[in-house]
Design a protein around this motif. Structure first.
Motif, PDB file in Angstrom:
ATOM      1  N   PRO A 310       0.803  -1.226   0.000  1.00 28.32           N
ATOM      2  CA  PRO A 310       0.000   0.000   0.000  1.00 28.32           C
ATOM      3  C   PRO A 310       0.835   1.275   0.000  1.00 28.32           C
ATOM      4  O   PRO A 310       0.439   2.266  -0.624  1.00 28.32           O
ATOM      5  N   ALA A 311       1.980   1.269   0.685  1.00 27.65           N
ATOM      6  CA  ALA A 311       2.828   2.460   0.688  1.00 27.65           C
ATOM      7  C   ALA A 311       3.353   2.768  -0.708  1.00 27.65           C
ATOM      8  O   ALA A 311       3.409   3.928  -1.129  1.00 27.65           O
ATOM      9  N   GLU A 312       3.723   1.731  -1.470  1.00 26.40           N
ATOM     10  CA  GLU A 312       4.199   1.915  -2.837  1.00 26.40           C
ATOM     11  C   GLU A 312       3.068   2.370  -3.748  1.00 26.40           C
ATOM     12  O   GLU A 312       3.256   3.245  -4.605  1.00 26.40           O
ATOM     13  N   VAL A 313       1.880   1.777  -3.571  1.00 26.19           N
ATOM     14  CA  VAL A 313       0.721   2.183  -4.371  1.00 26.19           C
ATOM     15  C   VAL A 313       0.389   3.649  -4.110  1.00 26.19           C
ATOM     16  O   VAL A 313       0.118   4.423  -5.037  1.00 26.19           O
ATOM     17  N   ALA A 314       0.404   4.046  -2.840  1.00 30.78           N
ATOM     18  CA  ALA A 314       0.105   5.432  -2.491  1.00 30.78           C
ATOM     19  C   ALA A 314       1.118   6.387  -3.107  1.00 30.78           C
ATOM     20  O   ALA A 314       0.764   7.469  -3.591  1.00 30.78           O
ATOM     21  N   GLN A 315       2.381   5.999  -3.126  1.00 33.04           N
ATOM     22  CA  GLN A 315       3.418   6.851  -3.704  1.00 33.04           C
ATOM     23  C   GLN A 315       3.219   7.002  -5.207  1.00 33.04           C
ATOM     24  O   GLN A 315       3.345   8.100  -5.756  1.00 33.04           O
TER      25      GLN A 315
END
Length: 358
Positions: A310-315
């Motif tokens: 999720p952190a990568e998707v959000a970025q």
């Protein structure tokens, strides 16, 4: 609506359409050099407004203040406005009154004592609007069939919509994509460095007199950039697009026949026709991919469903993790069938009695 609610009910009140036109075209904007000749009809309307406008201090009357706030709920046809529209208008009103307090026009903020709240909006994305990869592929294929081949009304926008689905771009980000900001290799993944957006505001509301403003990334400090990986399929589409149509004078990938920036009216009309071509009749009346922005919803949901961090998707998407999980962590269309198969497979493994040791 607020200005009209702040007017006395005096004789000679203009019709609503004339009143809104005069306010929108002359009272709320600074006319351009070619628009300084005020039409006689609009001049009379604005003269009536000047006489009928109530002073700001009247907002300290709770009844008057509540009437003004209630006007935020209404659309022009009398129906109830969307929650997000109410929130945006109330925010503008609150900031305007704070400015009046700073200028000494008001002694205190008149709305602080009014217990009036905008309904809480629905934060989560409607899962019915999210297309699965099969449906998204069919929709993108159908875009090229919209309009005639020579004008290429649809073919010019295949890569535009593909960028929203495969890269999770917002419309104002996709409009601003330029070739110098892209790395489009012949094979493998590419990348896009986003650093600007071109949101559409209208000629009367921009300093340049153009339809679009040039701004930085949404909710980011000026000058900040965002690196967006581009999957191989999107890279191939964009390479073909550049080979077919070239780029605009400033390097933009997507533009009209005349080289102008694509407006939301243009791509919304093409998307409406695309849905009619790509979806079966049973789905055209549903919310499935009803708006171009739903392609972004589908992209982020697909990435999360694939197990991406999720952190990568959000970025990649330009969101915070909190916004991502509260708004975009929705299932794909008919994802329940996939999970049902997995559950059924697990249960089927236990249908046979376990073998006994000899």
């Amino acid at each position: 609506m607020i200005t009209m609610a702040m007017c006395w009910d005096m004789p000679g009140r203009p019709k609503g359409q004339l009143l809104r036109r005069a306010l929108r075209h002359w009272a709320f904007v600074v006319p351009g050099p070619e628009q300084r000749e005020l039409p006689a009809e609009d001049r009379l309307v604005l003269q009536w407004v000047a006489k009928a406008s109530r002073p700001l201090v009247d907002l300290h009357d709770p009844i008057m203040a509540r009437d003004v706030l209630e006007s935020l709920r209404r659309k022009l046809d009398g129906g109830e406005a969307a929650v997000e529209t109410m929130r945006r208008k109330r925010k503008v009103l609150v900031h305007a009154l704070h400015y009046a307090v700073e200028r000494g026009e008001l002694g205190s903020h008149p709305l602080e004592k009014i217990r009036w709240r905008v309904p809480k909006p629905s934060v989560a994305v409607d899962p019915r609007a999210v297309a699965n990869p099969y449906q998204a592929r069919d929709l993108l294929s159908a875009v090229s069939y919209v309009g005639g081949y020579r004008r290429a009304r649809g073919r010019r926008l295949v890569g535009f919509f593909a960028g929203m689905y495969y890269a999770g771009l917002r419309p104002e980000e996709a409009v601003a994509v330029a070739l110098p900001d892209c790395r489009l290799p012949r094979t493998g993944w590419g990348r896009l460095i986003l650093h600007r957006t071109l949101p559409q505001a209208g000629k009367r509301w921009t300093d340049t007199g153009k339809f679009h403003d040039e701004r930085g990334l949404k909710n980011r400090p000026p000058g900040e950039t965002r690196l967006v990986p581009l999957p191989p399929h999107l890279v191939a589409l964009w390479r073909d697009h550049v080979a077919t149509f070239g780029t605009a004078d400033d390097g933009r990938l997507f533009f009209t026949e005349q080289g102008r920036i694509i407006t939301y009216t243009t791509y919304n009309r093409v998307w409406y026709e695309t849905r009619e071509l790509a979806l079966p009749p049973a789905l055209t009346s549903t919310p499935l991919a009803k708006r171009p922005y739903d392609l972004r919803h589908s992209a982020l949901s697909t990435w999360l469903c694939a197990g991406a961090d999720p952190a990568e998707v959000a970025q990649r998407a330009g969101n915070s993790v909190e916004v991502l999980l509260s708004r975009y962590a929705k299932c794909l269309y008919d994802r329940q069938s996939i999970n049902n198969q997995r559950i059924e497979g697990l249960l089927s493994a236990y249908d046979k009695p376990p073998e006994q040791d000899q």
